[in-house]
Scaffold this active site. Structure first.
Site, PDB file in Angstrom:
ATOM      1  CD  GLN A  12      -3.092  -0.803   2.435  1.00  0.00           C
ATOM      2  OE1 GLN A  12      -3.539  -1.890   3.074  1.00  0.00           O
ATOM      3  NE2 GLN A  12      -3.712  -0.346   2.215  1.00  0.00           N
ATOM      4  NE  ARG A  38     -13.824   0.281   3.580  1.00  0.00           N
ATOM      5  CZ  ARG A  38     -14.471  -0.094   2.282  1.00  0.00           C
ATOM      6  NH1 ARG A  38     -14.299  -0.667   2.090  1.00  0.00           N
ATOM      7  NH2 ARG A  38     -14.531   1.113   1.412  1.00  0.00           N
ATOM      8  CB  CYS A  39     -10.652   3.144  10.864  1.00  0.00           C
ATOM      9  SG  CYS A  39      -9.008   2.738  11.032  1.00  0.00           S
ATOM     10  CD  GLU A  73      -9.111   4.540   4.874  1.00  0.00           C
ATOM     11  OE1 GLU A  73      -9.065   5.918   5.918  1.00  0.00           O
ATOM     12  OE2 GLU A  73      -8.576   3.090   4.295  1.00  0.00           O
TER      13      GLU A  73
END
Ligand SMILES: Cc1cc2nc3c(=O)[nH]c(=O)nc-3n(C[C@H](O)[C@H](O)[C@H](O)COP(=O)(O)OP(=O)(O)OC[C@H]3O[C@@H](n4cnc5c(N)ncnc54)[C@H](O)[C@@H]3O)c2cc1C
Ligand code: FES
Ligand code: FES
Lengths: 807, 163, 284
Positions: free
Chosen positions: A238, A385-386, A761
């Site tokens: 990522q 996902r945050c 997110e």
């Protein structure tokens, strides 16, 4: 000279497919045909396969590793152990959190699934056979999987390498299994407010350990070109540039001799930010053998060894006046970091942005303290996902609000509305040190409550409770409310860095003579659709159709340096860099147009895709014409070509927010539940592509559903992972997933070039408390205050039983 | 262990290769035949990313040994396109944003292709049930369901027109 | 996840299959759909030298219905069970059960023979077969024999089948009357937290025959004779059903796993059994 058949302004806007339109994704043409290019699709000549021998024990001394039988197996090329890596000083590696982590077991293992030896063989079949032939002699040691027990005086020493070290990267350590204490806010003032408050609600809120579990696991192909001395690493990264820098620091290979490529990535959700032993071992193996080495983890390895998320025990106190005005908030977190502190947070924030935990509320004083603790569990602590620890924070405050509502005997929607930061208070300085850029919470909240018919729902719920009490039904209704505020877009270089690299991002644009363009960014899409949306941003900025703009990411040889994609930072940071680079292009284009039209720069104005002479609309130059001119005309004082680079250092974070309502039916006898309705209103500022936003919301909500209702990484007493396959690690299918209704308000960010805030997110951050609050709310009439997630069938059943609802 | 001669028909073409019986069909397709559409997501037959069509049924190719597939007629996502472009289903997935990272997509579309033959006129609920062997981590399924419903309608319209 | 190597055999008749099993003894194992066996082999929880694939043996296929007598070949897949219209008329509980097993892809290859021979307490078909009082036809080196489903299961993964025997078919009499297979699970693709198969026949207003069996509530499937007895002769009113549920619960011994503690499973089982009985009665 100009276009033959003039088209209207609206048609020109439409042709661009710029900001705000639901442009179809360019990526999809190859993905739908099975022509994606994921790391495991890569096949290089002479490529070898790596596979790990992993520890079956959670805590054990490694007395010996016998690799002779494995080495004797035809097709096995090498078996690496810590002993082999030690001379290169690669048996340990630094983590992103200022700790270090074993690459291969050095004397002991600290969690089940830890990497002990790396087998390199001609294909994956031989490698797997060889793994079985490596004989490891273990001596079991006492295991601790509970962070509270880990801090007891007589707890086993986990990190012998740190023995005697009374301070670490984030300050003092007060116990051999303690990592840091991190604090924000004013403790004395908060304690005082709490001590003298009318009402104080106190609760332990646990956000359990879970895992991002993207559908594609982690993996890489390392390829050392021994002739040219160049290392190429393809992998599920990522943050490819960060991997390049780390690889260079670790291996001593100069950074220009390393090329890191993130091909298509099959979902990341935070799982693919870190640097894992598999990457290091593959690189070493490729250097040693001179052949490409592929390592792809299987799902069980993924769930047990890479990148858990959450595992926060949050003890909170919230104080208020009798009529429900919040006066103070305190929170102490016991954070289980596992065996190594490998959290992927900005360096100065070992608890991420947890101190956004005052949420959407105007709370005058607050204090948080976070104790990081070592246990015999896998390392990680990633932002699933945050943004960094923001989900934990949102869950905490949204549970505390509910508990306070119970304490006050007040409706939880009303309590929220009473305490929201008001529109006119923005930019708002929170008690824990943030500057919220913009928001309009009351408008969003009212819209949400109205959309779901809140008052009627409450009436129906009350009637259901009566019917239940009369014995006419065994099903209850829960109404889960959430108003969350996210903090994304890390972040300003003055306080955000990873391994010392400031968290800016970048975009480089090159316009071709015939009016098409390529834009290269330091981010990397894992399904967010950057190739589509960044082209839209640019189309609106430079007036070339999005279809004529190629977006490239993920190749460190071509892309400018960037910190990658996680924490919803791509739109706020790289999106801004894109807009800023576009503006540089336009500024130069204006000079060229002025020359061509023989007017002063200031006599021109920008109109969709062209510069027009003010007051003379028939005199203009389109961007396409300007692009051509920039390459074929000698323009005094202007360099040929049309290119720009922007490195964007955001002045602040962005603060997306949203209001969610979940209506759930719960069977008190079986714990089976059904989501009857889910309404999600998101405010992510300027909306670049509504279709993509909606898709992100659906996906994030489904991850939230999974987390709240069943997904966990569970350990038994002796540290065995109980949820290592998708049989037990809950990922809902289409059947368990409800239909969602999405909605929005639009409050642009004042400091972002196009006002966008990021959305990827938010639905996870807001969704988890919405689902969880629905479960709690169903049982509120019977006296429930707090019950830990995940709310799977048996835990819901237990709530009902403990409340005496089974008769 | 002895290798065996494996005969397959893949996307309409005959293939013959020497394999170990234990090789997994998904890797035979991906690594020996270069058909990297089917993906491995879970290894334990839960996710459906490896779904292919085998003798007219949807199967999870991570849980089929090469030997078991001997003689089979296999279709992968690579064999489901329309000449020169996207099939109705592929186009519907794009149109309705039925994918994000794309990792589940080949298995999803391959399964949807078979499902629409089993049930050409499904309700939304039937789509959700018929697609429950395929996990997606990105989309929350809503747009996948929408895409399949839309493709069904379009395929039916084409069929009716032809009749 | 990669299995250990093995030799593969694909006999085309039963005798050849039996001969191969004889030849390799302990080393050999039959494979049907492979959707229980292959995951075990990939996790290296089962290592098998010789795999004997049954797919090419025509005798193991097909569904035959002759009046009330139903015979299902061992190699019939769940998907074929679901799709068979005649079977759905004769014994609709098979379709109802099969639809609750796993997911479409698994049902496309998983066989009824593999499901009942596997011996995993989580498999759904064994309890159904006990409910229907089915018998399993086994063929071995010494000829064939039939074993009642109610006598087949000895412990988890231990059955009355000898290693060198092959299950060829399942026989049962279509029960008629009402039926239900009720299953609580965490999601599609999961095994039962608790499940129950019930058939009921009604004579006038009273229950004339009833059979109750349960899945994943002990280390073997459980047929509760007492539960059925409690219903026979009654009008299946709430108290009768309550007695039957209590009787069924007395016959199980659930254990804790990720689906929850034993106490929860017992409670969920009570609900599931009650619902199955009520639904079966309503259809009788
Ligand atoms: C994701 C997933 C979810 C599942 N969920 C469920 C579920 O909810 N309920 C359920 O019941 N099952 C479930 N299953 C199991 C599935 O139904 C299997 O297919 C079934 O249990 C076995 O059938 P098979 O044909 O695949 O057998 P195989 O895997 O081939 O064989 C299983 C065992 O039976 C033996 N065997 C097979 N056939 C014969 C024969 N004719 N004679 C003698 N021995 C034989 C084999 O040697 C082996 O030991 C699930 C499987 C998966 C992968
Ligand atoms: S990889 Fe085959 S089902 Fe997941
Ligand atoms: S699109 Fe990413 S898993 Fe489905």
């Amino acid at each position: 000279m100009n276009e033959m058949a003039p088209i209207s302004r609206e048609e020109r806007v439409e042709k661009l497919k710029g900001l705000g339109c639901s442009r179809k994704r360019v990526e999809d043409v190859r993905f739908t045909q099975g022509k994606g290019n994921y790391v495991d699709d890569l096949k290089l000549p002479g490529m070898l396969h790596g596979d790990f021998v992993r520890s079956p024990y959670a805590h054990a001394r490694v007395k010996s590793v016998d690799k002779s039988a494995a080495l004797a197996l035809p097709g096995v090329v090498a078996v690496l152990t810590a002993e082999d890596l030690a001379p290169l000083n690669l048996h340990w590696m630094p983590t992103l959190a200022g700790d270090k982590q074993m690459v291969l077991a050095d004397g002991k293992v600290l969690f089940q699934g830890q990497e002990v030896a790396f087998v390199v063989a001609s294909d994956r079949y031989v490698a797997a056979d060889a793994v079985d032939l490596v004989v490891v002699d273990y001596e079991e040691l006492p295991v601790v999987t509970d962070p509270f027990k880990a801090l007891q005086p007589d707890a086993p020493v986990l990190r012998e390498d740190l023995q005697g070290r009374t301070s670490g990267a984030h300050g003092d350590r007060r116990h051999h299994n303690h990592i840091f204490l991190w604090e924000a806010g004013d403790k004395a003032a908060t304690d005082e407010v709490i001590a003298s408050a009318d009402v104080v609600a106190e609760e332990m809120v646990y956000y359990h350990r879970t895992h991002p579990c993207p559908l594609e696991t982690c993996g890489c192909v390392a390829s050392m070109d021994t002739v040219n001395g160049k290392l190429t690493v393809h992998g599920t990264f990522q943050a490819p540039h960060v991997v390049r820098t780390v690889a260079s620091l670790l291996s001593g290979i100069e950074e220009h001799k390393i090329r890191v490529i993130s091909p298509d990535i099959g979902g990341g959700f935070g799982n693919k930010v870190g640097v894992y032993p598999g990457y290091v071992c593959s690189i070493v193996a490729s250097i040693v053998t001179g052949r490409p080495v592929k390592w792809i983890e299987d799902r069980m390895e993924n769930l047990t060894a890479t990148a858990f998320a959450r595992d926060y025990w949050m003890k909170g106190k919230i104080a208020a006046t009798k009529d429900g005005r919040i006066t103070g908030l305190s929170c102490h977190v016991t954070a289980d970091h596992g065996a190594f502190d490998a959290c992927a947070d900005p360096s100065k924030f070992p608890a991420g942005f947890f101190h956004i935990c005052t949420g959407s509320y105007d709370i005058p004083v607050a204090h948080v303290g976070v104790d990081g603790v070592y246990t015999n569990k896998a390392p990680g602590g990633v932002a699933y996902r945050c943004s960094f620890r923001v989900t934990e924070a949102a869950y905490f405050i949204e549970r505390m609000i509910e508990v306070l509502a119970i304490e006050l005997g007040m409706d939880a929607a009303e309590l929220r509305a009473k305490n929201f930061i008001r529109k006119e208070q923005f930019p708002y300085h929170s008690a824990l040190g943030w500057e919220y850029d913009s928001g309009d919470y009351h408008t969003a909240w009212d819209k949400a409550l109205k959309a779901v018919g809140y008052a009627d729902l409450r009436k129906e719920q009350a009637e259901r409770v009566e019917a239940f009490r009369r014995g006419e039904t065994r099903k209850l209704i829960g109404i889960g409310l959430t108003h969350f505020t996210e903090i994304v877009g890390a972040g300003p270089v003055k306080n955000c860095d990873i391994l010392g690299m400031g968290m800016f991002d970048s975009c480089e644009i090159r316009i071709h003579p015939t009016g098409s363009a390529v834009a290269r960014l330091g981010t990397i899409s894992q399904g967010q659709g950057h190739a589509t949306t960044f082209a839209q941003i640019l189309a609106s900025e430079i007036g070339l159709p999005a279809d004529s703009i190629t977006v490239e990411e993920g190749d460190t040889d071509t892309a400018p340096y960037g910190l990658g994609t996680y924490g919803s930072r791509s739109t706020p940071v790289a999106g801004a860099a894109t807009a800023m680079a576009g503006r540089k292009i336009r500024a130069k284009a204006q000079m060229i147009a002025a020359y061509l039209l023989e007017v002063h720069d200031g006599d021109l104005e920008w109109d969709v895709d062209r510069f027009v002479v003010k007051g003379a609309p028939e005199r203009f130059k389109t961007m396409k014409e300007i692009a051509f001119a920039s390459y074929n005309q000698a323009i005094p004082g202007v360099e040929p070509g049309l290119e720009a680079v922007s490195y964007y250092d955001p002045p602040n974070m962005t603060y997306p927010f949203g209001a969610y309502v979940c209506v759930m039916e719960i069977d008190v006898d079986t714990g089976v539940h059904e989501i009857r309705q889910f309404y999600a209103l998101d405010d992510c500022g300027t909306r670049i592509n509504p279709m993509v936003i909606e898709g992100q919301v659906h996906g994030g909500l489904t991850e939230a559903l999974a987390i709240a209702m069943g997904q966990e990484i569970a350990y038994d007493e002796i540290g065995n992972v109980k949820t290592g396959t998708l049989m037990d690690f809950f990922l809902p299918t289409a059947w368990e997933t409800p239909h969602y209704t999405t909605d929005f308000t639009e409050t642009p960010s004042p400091h972002h070039p196009i006002g966008a805030k990021g959305v990827g997110e938010s639905p996870n951050v807001g969704g988890v408390p919405a689902f969880s609050n629905a479960v709690h709310d169903a049982f509120r009439p019977f006296g429930l205050r707090q019950s830990h997630m995940p709310h799977d069938h048996w835990r819901i059943w237990k709530i009902a039983r403990d409340l005496g609802l089974h008769g | 262990m002895a290798k065996m001669q494996l005969r397959l028909t893949v996307n309409g073409e005959a293939a013959e290769l020497l394999v170990e019986p234990r090789e997994l069909l998904v890797y035979v397709l991906r690594e020996r035949l270069g058909l990297t559409g089917p993906h491995v997501g879970c290894d334990t037959s839960h996710c459906g990313a490896c779904t292919v069509d085998m003798d007219g049924r949807s199967v999870k190719s991570c849980t089929v040994f090469a030997a078991q597939a001997d003689g089979a007629d296999v279709t992968t996502i690579e064999g489901l396109g329309a000449p020169g472009g996207l099939s109705v289903l592929q186009q519907a997935f794009r149109e309705h944003h039925g994918l994000q990272c794309g990792f589940c997509t080949p298995g999803m579309i391959t399964r949807a292709h078979r499902f629409l033959q089993e049930n050409p006129n499904p309700s939304e609920e039937e789509v959700r049930f018929g697609m429950a062997g395929n996990l997606c981590r990105c989309t929350g399924y809503q747009n996948i369901v929408k895409a399949i419903m839309a493709a069904a309608a379009e395929l039916n319209a084409v069929r009716e027109a032809a009749e | 996840m990669i299995p250990a190597a093995f030799e593969y055999h694909r006999p085309t008749d039963l005798q050849a299959a039996l001969a191969t099993l004889q030849e390799f003894g302990d080393e050999a194992r039959v494979i049907a759909g492979g959707h229980s066996l292959v995951p075990m082999m990939k996790l290296r929880m089962a290592t098998i030298g010789h795999l004997v694939d049954l797919r090419a043996i025509a005798d193991l296929k097909g569904i035959r219905i002759d009046g009330a007598a139903v015979r299902i070949g061992a190699m019939v897949t769940q998907q074929e069970l679901i799709a068979d219209a005649a079977l759905a008329r004769a014994a609709p509980i098979l379709r109802e059960t099969a639809l609750q097993i796993a997911d479409p892809q698994v049902r496309a290859v998983g066989t009824i023979g593999g499901n009942v021979a596997n011996g995993d307490p989580g498999n759904d078909m064994p309890a159904l077969m006990q409910c229907l009082d089915a018998s399993f036809s086994l063929v071995g080196p010494n000829g064939s024999r039939a074993v009642k489903a109610r006598e087949f299961y000895e412990a988890a993964y231990v059955t009355a089948r000898e290693d060198d025997e092959i299950l060829v078919a399942i026989d049962f009499a279509a029960p008629g009357g009402g039926y239900a297979y009720e299953k609580q699970k965490r999601k599609i693709g999961d095994y039962a937290t608790a499940a129950a198969a019930v058939t009921i026949r009604k004579d006038g207003t009273a229950c004339s025959a009833a059979s109750v069996a349960m899945t994943n509530l002990s280390d073997v499937p459980v047929w509760s004779k007492a539960a059925g007895d409690a219903l026979v002769g009654s009008a299946c009113g709430p108290a009768d059903v309550g007695r039957a549920v209590a009787a069924a619960l007395a016959d199980i011994a659930p254990t804790a796993d990720n689906r929850g503690p034993a106490e929860f499973k017992r409670h969920a089982a009570g609900v599931v059994i009650r619902r199955a009985i009520e639904r079966a009665w309503s259809r009788a």
